[in-house]
Write a protein that holds these residues in place. Structure first.
Motif, PDB file in Angstrom:
ATOM      1  N   ARG A 137       0.822  -1.214   0.000  1.00 55.80           N
ATOM      2  CA  ARG A 137       0.000   0.000   0.000  1.00 55.80           C
ATOM      3  C   ARG A 137       0.856   1.264   0.000  1.00 55.80           C
ATOM      4  NH1 ARG A 137      -2.896  -3.077   4.229  1.00 55.80           N
ATOM      5  NH2 ARG A 137      -4.802  -3.936   3.316  1.00 55.80           N
ATOM      6  N   GLY A 138       2.034   1.192   0.629  1.00 54.83           N
ATOM      7  CA  GLY A 138       2.842   2.393   0.796  1.00 54.83           C
ATOM      8  C   GLY A 138       3.838   2.670  -0.302  1.00 54.83           C
ATOM      9  N   ALA A 139       4.394   1.626  -0.927  1.00 53.48           N
ATOM     10  CA  ALA A 139       5.445   1.838  -1.931  1.00 53.48           C
ATOM     11  C   ALA A 139       4.985   2.684  -3.123  1.00 53.48           C
ATOM     12  CB  ALA A 139       5.980   0.487  -2.410  1.00 53.48           C
ATOM     13  N   PRO A 140       3.765   2.494  -3.661  1.00 47.46           N
ATOM     14  CA  PRO A 140       3.372   3.320  -4.806  1.00 47.46           C
ATOM     15  C   PRO A 140       3.231   4.805  -4.492  1.00 47.46           C
ATOM     16  CG  PRO A 140       2.053   1.310  -4.718  1.00 47.46           C
ATOM     17  CD  PRO A 140       2.789   1.403  -3.424  1.00 47.46           C
ATOM     18  N   ILE A 141       3.163   5.194  -3.221  1.00 46.41           N
ATOM     19  CA  ILE A 141       3.101   6.623  -2.878  1.00 46.41           C
ATOM     20  C   ILE A 141       4.368   7.059  -2.138  1.00 46.41           C
ATOM     21  CG2 ILE A 141       0.597   6.787  -2.859  1.00 46.41           C
ATOM     22  CD1 ILE A 141       0.657   6.475   0.166  1.00 46.41           C
ATOM     23  N   GLY A 142       5.439   6.263  -2.240  1.00 42.13           N
ATOM     24  CA  GLY A 142       6.728   6.658  -1.680  1.00 42.13           C
ATOM     25  C   GLY A 142       6.862   6.483  -0.189  1.00 42.13           C
ATOM     26  N   ALA A 143       5.938   5.762   0.462  1.00 44.80           N
ATOM     27  CA  ALA A 143       6.036   5.551   1.910  1.00 44.80           C
ATOM     28  C   ALA A 143       7.099   4.518   2.261  1.00 44.80           C
ATOM     29  CB  ALA A 143       4.684   5.120   2.472  1.00 44.80           C
ATOM     30  N   TYR A 144       7.492   3.687   1.289  1.00 44.38           N
ATOM     31  CA  TYR A 144       8.597   2.739   1.446  1.00 44.38           C
ATOM     32  C   TYR A 144       9.468   2.825   0.200  1.00 44.38           C
ATOM     33  CZ  TYR A 144       6.111   0.674   5.391  1.00 44.38           C
ATOM     34  OH  TYR A 144       5.474   0.481   6.592  1.00 44.38           O
ATOM     35  N   MET A 145      10.802   2.730   0.414  1.00 40.61           N
ATOM     36  CA  MET A 145      11.733   2.880  -0.698  1.00 40.61           C
ATOM     37  C   MET A 145      12.798   1.787  -0.641  1.00 40.61           C
ATOM     38  SD  MET A 145      10.717   5.530  -2.432  1.00 40.61           S
ATOM     39  CE  MET A 145      12.150   5.792  -3.467  1.00 40.61           C
ATOM     40  N   PRO A 146      13.296   1.330  -1.806  1.00 37.09           N
ATOM     41  CA  PRO A 146      14.406   0.369  -1.817  1.00 37.09           C
ATOM     42  C   PRO A 146      15.740   1.079  -1.642  1.00 37.09           C
ATOM     43  CG  PRO A 146      13.686   0.822  -4.051  1.00 37.09           C
ATOM     44  CD  PRO A 146      12.770   1.604  -3.147  1.00 37.09           C
ATOM     45  N   VAL A 147      16.654   0.428  -0.952  1.00 35.18           N
ATOM     46  CA  VAL A 147      18.009   0.953  -0.756  1.00 35.18           C
ATOM     47  C   VAL A 147      18.971  -0.011  -1.433  1.00 35.18           C
ATOM     48  CG1 VAL A 147      19.777   1.628   0.908  1.00 35.18           C
ATOM     49  CG2 VAL A 147      17.359   2.015   1.426  1.00 35.18           C
ATOM     50  N   ALA A 148      19.836   0.509  -2.305  1.00 32.15           N
ATOM     51  CA  ALA A 148      20.775  -0.322  -3.052  1.00 32.15           C
ATOM     52  C   ALA A 148      22.203  -0.029  -2.623  1.00 32.15           C
ATOM     53  CB  ALA A 148      20.623  -0.064  -4.556  1.00 32.15           C
ATOM     54  N   ASP A 149      22.984  -1.093  -2.388  1.00 31.45           N
ATOM     55  CA  ASP A 149      24.397  -0.977  -2.030  1.00 31.45           C
ATOM     56  C   ASP A 149      24.590  -0.045  -0.835  1.00 31.45           C
ATOM     57  OD1 ASP A 149      26.985  -1.818  -2.393  1.00 31.45           O
ATOM     58  OD2 ASP A 149      27.516  -0.106  -3.640  1.00 31.45           O
ATOM     59  N   ALA A 150      23.870  -0.322   0.235  1.00 30.30           N
ATOM     60  CA  ALA A 150      23.842   0.565   1.399  1.00 30.30           C
ATOM     61  C   ALA A 150      25.144   0.528   2.187  1.00 30.30           C
ATOM     62  CB  ALA A 150      22.686   0.184   2.321  1.00 30.30           C
ATOM     63  N   GLN A 151      25.479   1.671   2.808  1.00 25.55           N
ATOM     64  CA  GLN A 151      26.605   1.775   3.737  1.00 25.55           C
ATOM     65  C   GLN A 151      26.015   1.884   5.145  1.00 25.55           C
ATOM     66  OE1 GLN A 151      29.218   4.983   2.243  1.00 25.55           O
ATOM     67  NE2 GLN A 151      27.960   4.850   0.406  1.00 25.55           N
ATOM     68  N   VAL A 152      25.366   0.811   5.581  1.00 23.80           N
ATOM     69  CA  VAL A 152      24.636   0.819   6.841  1.00 23.80           C
ATOM     70  C   VAL A 152      25.101  -0.364   7.688  1.00 23.80           C
ATOM     71  CG1 VAL A 152      22.360   0.701   7.918  1.00 23.80           C
ATOM     72  CG2 VAL A 152      22.637   1.911   5.758  1.00 23.80           C
ATOM     73  N   LEU A 153      25.547  -0.091   8.902  1.00 25.55           N
ATOM     74  CA  LEU A 153      25.952  -1.147   9.813  1.00 25.55           C
ATOM     75  C   LEU A 153      24.734  -1.958  10.255  1.00 25.55           C
ATOM     76  CD1 LEU A 153      28.385   0.942  12.033  1.00 25.55           C
ATOM     77  CD2 LEU A 153      29.036  -0.704  10.283  1.00 25.55           C
ATOM     78  N   ARG A 154      24.974  -3.248  10.536  1.00 21.88           N
ATOM     79  CA  ARG A 154      23.936  -4.154  11.027  1.00 21.88           C
ATOM     80  C   ARG A 154      22.795  -4.351  10.026  1.00 21.88           C
ATOM     81  NH1 ARG A 154      22.874  -1.960  17.177  1.00 21.88           N
ATOM     82  NH2 ARG A 154      25.049  -1.652  17.796  1.00 21.88           N
ATOM     83  N   ALA A 155      23.054  -4.122   8.784  1.00 20.12           N
ATOM     84  CA  ALA A 155      22.031  -4.301   7.749  1.00 20.12           C
ATOM     85  C   ALA A 155      22.702  -4.824   6.485  1.00 20.12           C
ATOM     86  CB  ALA A 155      21.311  -2.982   7.458  1.00 20.12           C
ATOM     87  N   PRO A 156      21.970  -5.562   5.673  1.00 20.78           N
ATOM     88  CA  PRO A 156      22.538  -6.009   4.395  1.00 20.78           C
ATOM     89  C   PRO A 156      22.733  -4.826   3.452  1.00 20.78           C
ATOM     90  CG  PRO A 156      20.211  -6.542   4.511  1.00 20.78           C
ATOM     91  CD  PRO A 156      20.586  -6.014   5.861  1.00 20.78           C
ATOM     92  N   ARG A 157      23.335  -5.070   2.332  1.00 20.41           N
ATOM     93  CA  ARG A 157      23.605  -3.990   1.381  1.00 20.41           C
ATOM     94  C   ARG A 157      22.359  -3.597   0.596  1.00 20.41           C
ATOM     95  NH1 ARG A 157      27.743  -6.551  -2.163  1.00 20.41           N
ATOM     96  NH2 ARG A 157      27.412  -4.705  -3.431  1.00 20.41           N
ATOM     97  N   PHE A 158      21.363  -4.484   0.555  1.00 23.75           N
ATOM     98  CA  PHE A 158      20.157  -4.222  -0.226  1.00 23.75           C
ATOM     99  C   PHE A 158      18.933  -4.526   0.637  1.00 23.75           C
ATOM    100  CE2 PHE A 158      23.562  -5.440  -3.037  1.00 23.75           C
ATOM    101  CZ  PHE A 158      23.509  -4.500  -4.060  1.00 23.75           C
TER     102      PHE A 158
END
Length: 383
Positions: free
Chosen positions: A253-274
């Protein structure tokens, strides 16, 4: 077996094969006699043009005629003779589970006013979505239940890039731990019967693929995982992820209005890159990576941090260019989503749902122009 999804051009042979409503045959379901008849008639494959690759046709509208032969007692259907690995991983012909997930997404998209479309081809005919949801952003939902191809145009990054090239955001969803790829993948429980998948009251909770991003200042308490290697803390801002509870329907419900977004090749600790994240976290992350204090992609600081987390440092030039294009597209989509609500609604005034278009007097919603009969059900719930 290689390339098990095929289209048999002879109507007589198609009659005995297990196939779906688009004429696609699962070659693994052929009996021994059926296989021998098909193989014998397809001896000169390029001339007779009897067996067509369904995956190439379905994904790219590219006609590829396949060879059929036996190799050491094993059936082989391939693009070229002597292939040692499959061009396309084995995948059952649209299993009931796959259909059920697509139907659930379609129903949710319809209730929210996102004008859902099944098997939606892109204008350039290079990519296709299982279900396309159109709001402020265009989401191309794909349920992936078999491993991605590791190379070529069937790989996850390449299929995501092709979707991005036509303004679509690919949303990969899987219920199998075997599905891995250099793309954000939403994971929920597998092994559910279709009736449970379709049950609107059943919550499909996430088992992975979605995180909340926190920006914090590195002190001695976080020094053990400081990307700069300062065990007393470097005093700079860093990003770390936290697993987020939630259910698939909320993201749909949220992605088509930008409430959720994909992150690619992230520089985030304790999280995967995608992974996927909520809009507030994504905005903070964009501000963080654009600040001078943030580690730069491919730099020594980032490579050191990835090595400690068990990732390889650096990429080939081609992969780095592809990842950079994915990052740029994600930023552009986020900017579009943030800007979209503020401008005045586009001049129309008539309902734009349906084919042919409804055309009745309408109001503007986040999903587009809708009349009273077609306005999103979420509006009814909140008003």
């Amino acid at each position: 077996m290689l390339n098990n999804q095929i289209i048999i051009t002879d109507a007589g042979l198609r009659a005995y094969a297990h196939r779906n409503d688009r004429g696609i045959v699962d070659a693994a379901g052929l009996t021994s006699s059926e296989w021998e008849e098909l193989r014998g008639r397809n001896a000169n494959s390029t001339k007779i043009r009897l067996v067509q690759c369904a995956k190439c046709w379905e994904l790219y509208r590219d006609v590829q005629w396949l060879k059929t032969y036996n190799l050491r007692g094993t059936r082989v259907i391939s693009h070229q003779p002597g292939e040692s690995r499959p061009d396309h991983a084995y995948e059952a012909v649209e299993a009931p589970e796959h259909r059920a997930w697509n139907e659930r997404v379609f129903v949710i998209g319809g209730k929210e006013g996102f004008n859902p479309r099944k098997e939606a081809w892109a204008p350039d005919m290079k990519t296709r979505a299982d279900v396309l949801l159109t709001g402020t952003l265009t989401i191309a939902y794909e349920h992936q239940h078999s491993p991605f191809s590791s190379t070529g145009r069937y790989s996850a990054p390449e299929r995501t890039r092709l979707a991005a090239a036509v303004g679509r955001t690919a949303m990969w969803h899987s219920t199998s731990d075997k599905v891995r790829g250099q793309v954000p993948i939403l994971r929920t429980d597998g092994g559910l019967p279709p009736r449970v998948i379709l049950n609107p009251n059943y919550r499909h909770e996430f088992r992975g693929g979605i995180y909340r991003i926190e920006i914090y200042t590195c002190t001695v308490r976080e020094g053990h995982e400081c990307p700069s290697g300062k065990f007393s803390g470097c005093g700079k801002p860093h990003a770390r992820g936290q697993v987020t509870a939630g259910q698939l329907d909320d993201v749909l419900r949220g992605a088509p209005i930008g409430a959720y977004m994909p992150v690619a090749d992230a520089q985030v600790l304790r999280a995967p890159r995608f992974f996927w994240t909520d809009a507030a976290s994504y905005g903070q992350y964009l501000a963080y990576i654009s600040s001078p204090a943030a580690p730069q992609p491919g730099g020594p600081t980032v490579r050191a941090a990835w090595t400690r987390r068990g990732h390889r440092g650096g990429h080939s030039r081609a992969k780095e260019a592809a990842l950079e294009a994915m990052r740029a597209q994600a930023v552009e989509l986020s900017v579009q989503a943030q800007r979209a609500p503020s401008p005045s609604p586009p001049a129309s005034g008539v309902c734009d749902t349906g084919r042919p278009r409804c055309g009745a007097p309408a109001r503007f919603y986040p999903a587009g122009w809708r009349c009273d009969d077609h306005r999103p059900t979420s509006f009814w719930r909140s008003n």
